[in-house]
Design an enzyme around this catalytic site. Structure first.
Site, mmCIF file in Angstrom:
data_model
loop_
_atom_site.group_PDB
_atom_site.id
_atom_site.type_symbol
_atom_site.label_atom_id
_atom_site.label_comp_id
_atom_site.label_asym_id
_atom_site.label_seq_id
_atom_site.Cartn_x
_atom_site.Cartn_y
_atom_site.Cartn_z
ATOM 1 N N GLY A 109 0.835 -1.196 0.000
ATOM 2 C CA GLY A 109 0.000 0.000 0.000
ATOM 3 C C GLY A 109 0.865 1.238 0.000
ATOM 4 O O GLY A 109 0.752 2.097 0.869
ATOM 5 N N ASP A 193 -5.525 1.696 5.485
ATOM 6 C CA ASP A 193 -6.934 2.067 5.647
ATOM 7 C C ASP A 193 -7.443 1.496 6.967
ATOM 8 O O ASP A 193 -7.373 0.286 7.191
ATOM 9 C CB ASP A 193 -7.735 1.501 4.481
ATOM 10 N N GLU A 270 1.479 10.513 3.919
ATOM 11 C CA GLU A 270 0.557 10.506 5.047
ATOM 12 C C GLU A 270 1.243 10.985 6.323
ATOM 13 O O GLU A 270 0.646 11.672 7.140
ATOM 14 C CB GLU A 270 -0.016 9.102 5.246
#
Length: 294
Positions: A109, A193, A270
């Site tokens: 990811g 997530d 992020e």
């Protein structure tokens, strides 16, 4: 009408259902008879794939919704076994990953590739691979690495980035199809997530079954790095890895000098976003134990 495609990623025409709605400029996206997207964003992505990039791609043209269904096949093809995967397009300067040179660091990811790009100069003799399920985000990372290899980063980089690449893949379903047993020495799960709703927990990137797959592809002594800004998810991941017989948690004091922890805290997209918003980052790392004697 044919369109040249990147070596490892299908074109939008092959996967129209994976694209987000193009916004700005021309309004709603348009199609020609072949199904090819003709909106402003699609035209930009196509031009970047067919021309030698002189500078880094613009992220705004590759935006895609954050959530992707990990239980869908996404029209992807996978090798029947790791030996069947052709890595020559990913690492052309490293014998295509053949011989003794294999991928040893994987970012599951990888998003827009911040971790992969940051780790490449720090591990110049190690092949690093980002795995990303979203089509347009994967294309962005591909173009980003292409630009960096051609010196288009704009920062006078000395590193060639020939040891970094990205692959569009669903790691929750086919990780053993890509990596041999005990192939990896580092595996990253950065800001996955959280899937807040209880009925969505089955889609989280950490589960008892997935921990076993991570243990399979990691060599004894290898490390799983996890980071999130959601405390509940942090506890979830820590609980599952600590309960697995092939993993042991690494004490925080033993991580202070680990450059990988610093990079995933500060160099991922992020991670930077959480820092800008004043959020907290939860880190936990786990070492792969030796296989038990049978």
């Amino acid at each position: 009408m044919s369109e040249p495609a990147a070596p490892t990623v299908p074109t939008e025409a092959e996967n129209p259902q994976q694209e987000e709605r193009d916004g700005g400029g021309g309004g709603k996206r348009q199609k020609v008879a072949s199904g090819e997207r003709t909106g402003e964003k699609a035209q930009y992505r196509t031009s970047k794939r067919t021309a030698a990039p002189a500078k880094l791609p613009k992220k705004k043209y590759y935006r895609q919704r954050a959530h992707a269904n990990p239980f869908s096949d996404h029209n992807l093809s996978y090798p029947a076994a790791p030996a069947a995967q052709d890595w020559s397009a990913h690492y052309p300067q490293h014998d295509g990953g053949g011989g003794d040179k294999r991928v040893e660091i994987a970012d599951v990811g990888c998003g827009f590739g911040g971790l992969v790009v940051a780790l490449a100069p720090r591990f110049p003799h190690t092949l690093i691979l980002g795995l990303e399920i979203r089509l347009q985000v994967t294309q962005y990372v591909e173009e980003r690495i292409r630009a960096l290899r051609l010196g288009g980063g704009g920062g006078g980089e000395e590193h060639s980035y020939e040891n970094a690449s990205v692959l569009r893949a669903n790691a929750m379903k086919f990780l053993p199809n890509l990596f041999e047993k005990a192939q990896l020495r580092k595996l990253f799960l950065c800001f996955p997530d959280p899937h807040f709703k209880a009925r969505k927990h089955k889609a989280r990137i950490v589960s008892p079954g997935l921990c076993s797959e991570y243990a399979y592809v990691l060599r004894p002594g290898g490390i799983v790095y996890t980071i999130t800004d959601v405390e509940d998810l942090h506890r979830w991941m820590a609980h599952h890895f600590e309960d697995h017989p092939l993993f042991e948690r690494i004490a925080e004091e033993d991580l202070r000098d680990d450059v990988c922890v610093e990079v995933m805290r500060n160099d991922t997209e992020e991670g930077k976003k959480v820092a800008r918003n004043g959020g907290q980052k939860w880190v936990a790392c786990f070492r792969r134990r030796e296989d038990p004697e049978w």
